[in-house]
Design a protein around this motif. Sequence first.
Motif, mmCIF file in Angstrom:
data_model
loop_
_atom_site.group_PDB
_atom_site.id
_atom_site.type_symbol
_atom_site.label_atom_id
_atom_site.label_comp_id
_atom_site.label_asym_id
_atom_site.label_seq_id
_atom_site.Cartn_x
_atom_site.Cartn_y
_atom_site.Cartn_z
ATOM 1 N N ALA A 186 0.793 -1.449 -0.204
ATOM 2 C CA ALA A 186 0.340 -0.224 -0.191
ATOM 3 C C ALA A 186 1.094 1.566 -0.308
ATOM 4 N N ILE A 187 1.822 1.027 0.794
ATOM 5 C CA ILE A 187 3.273 2.632 0.385
ATOM 6 C C ILE A 187 3.843 2.384 -0.597
ATOM 7 N N PHE A 188 4.401 1.355 -0.993
ATOM 8 C CA PHE A 188 5.190 0.738 -2.490
ATOM 9 C C PHE A 188 4.202 1.862 -3.295
ATOM 10 N N ILE A 189 2.628 1.804 -3.221
ATOM 11 C CA ILE A 189 2.456 2.084 -4.620
ATOM 12 C C ILE A 189 1.789 3.194 -5.528
ATOM 13 N N ASN A 190 2.253 3.894 -3.822
ATOM 14 C CA ASN A 190 2.404 5.250 -3.789
ATOM 15 C C ASN A 190 3.677 6.688 -3.288
ATOM 16 N N LYS A 213 7.076 4.988 -3.114
ATOM 17 C CA LYS A 213 8.147 4.587 -2.987
ATOM 18 C C LYS A 213 9.870 4.026 -2.541
ATOM 19 N N LEU A 214 9.869 5.272 -2.001
ATOM 20 C CA LEU A 214 11.378 6.112 -1.333
ATOM 21 C C LEU A 214 10.583 5.813 0.087
ATOM 22 N N MET A 215 9.282 6.466 0.612
ATOM 23 C CA MET A 215 8.510 6.302 2.138
ATOM 24 C C MET A 215 8.530 4.549 2.502
ATOM 25 N N ALA A 216 8.511 3.264 0.931
ATOM 26 C CA ALA A 216 8.658 2.273 1.463
ATOM 27 C C ALA A 216 10.134 1.796 0.719
ATOM 28 N N ALA A 217 10.425 2.251 1.000
ATOM 29 C CA ALA A 217 12.191 1.716 1.385
ATOM 30 C C ALA A 217 12.350 2.363 2.569
ATOM 31 N N TYR A 218 12.074 3.901 2.543
ATOM 32 C CA TYR A 218 12.349 4.171 4.262
ATOM 33 C C TYR A 218 11.361 3.397 5.888
ATOM 34 N N ALA A 219 10.592 2.836 4.778
ATOM 35 C CA ALA A 219 9.689 1.698 5.696
ATOM 36 C C ALA A 219 10.119 0.941 6.027
ATOM 37 N N VAL A 220 11.159 -0.257 4.890
ATOM 38 C CA VAL A 220 11.208 -0.815 5.271
ATOM 39 C C VAL A 220 12.579 -1.317 5.432
ATOM 40 N N LEU A 267 6.711 4.413 11.264
ATOM 41 C CA LEU A 267 5.672 5.364 11.384
ATOM 42 C C LEU A 267 6.740 6.812 11.002
ATOM 43 N N CYS A 268 8.060 7.033 11.567
ATOM 44 C CA CYS A 268 9.020 7.756 11.636
ATOM 45 C C CYS A 268 9.379 8.259 10.841
ATOM 46 N N ALA A 269 10.107 7.190 10.111
ATOM 47 C CA ALA A 269 11.164 6.843 9.409
ATOM 48 C C ALA A 269 10.042 7.907 7.652
ATOM 49 N N ILE A 270 8.670 7.156 7.575
ATOM 50 C CA ILE A 270 7.538 7.564 6.510
ATOM 51 C C ILE A 270 7.525 9.450 7.016
#
Length: 276
Positions: free
Chosen positions: A175-179, A181-188, A218-221
């Motif tokens: 769900a994060i990745f489709i919106n 990608k940078l947020m998704a990477a930091y979230a991982v 949540l902090c990373a995003i």
Amino acid sequence: MKFIQTILRGIGQVMFQNNIYSGLLFLAGIFYNSWLLGLAALLGTIISTSVAQILRYSKDDIQNGLYGFNGALTGIAVFCFFEVNIITVLALLSGAVLSTFVMHFLKKLIPAFTAPFVLVTWFVIYSLLFVFKFSLLSSSETTRNGLQLFTASSNSFGQVMFQENVITGIFFLLAIFINNKLMAAYAVYAAILGSLTGWFFEPISSINAGLMGYNAILCAIALTGKRRSDFLWITGAIILSTFLNITLAKTGMITLTAPFVVTTWIILKLKNKNLG
């Protein structure tokens, strides 16, 4: 149709995703793990959003889901911690309504994030515990021989919305990745580093359940940016939020997303001071 999109954005905004498809994937992930918590998320979002509409708060804020996500989290939390009965249903409804008022007040002063959810849910939980004498639902503790980093990381995503389920966590990451990608990477990155940081201090069962990673995610995003310095700020926030989560939990407090809120406020203050 527009109201449905607003509700989905509200669910998406739990992880800062102003995207109806992200919200739909989050909701699907919750329902995959628990239909009851899925209904609670929907009900909380609908109630908190409807109250904002009735009170004629900012139309743009409402349509962007900013009055929905705290209600969603409050709704899930009530049925996550307590059995379903008339009192807890009323507590869910009241908490969702109250979250809208608190959001409207706080957002004028500071970045509110999930602070309305934290404050309202603490009030609801401790009222049910000490006024109504309800008992918390017992949680089944998973036992594994060692650190399962994939399981811990995926569960960390799920735990943002109280879901301890690996598949649900994958839904949330997608769900994060489709919106973004940078947020998704930091979230991982946050899920992994938060889990590894907690590994030195907490039982393996807590790490594998994702309890050391969700505030870090949540902090990373919230702090995602394209500068090199953003990586350092995010790394600091991940470690700080994990330590704060451990410290608060040792007092017996139900931490919720308070470590994320406090840590992000601190980091934003330091960043602004550094830039100034």
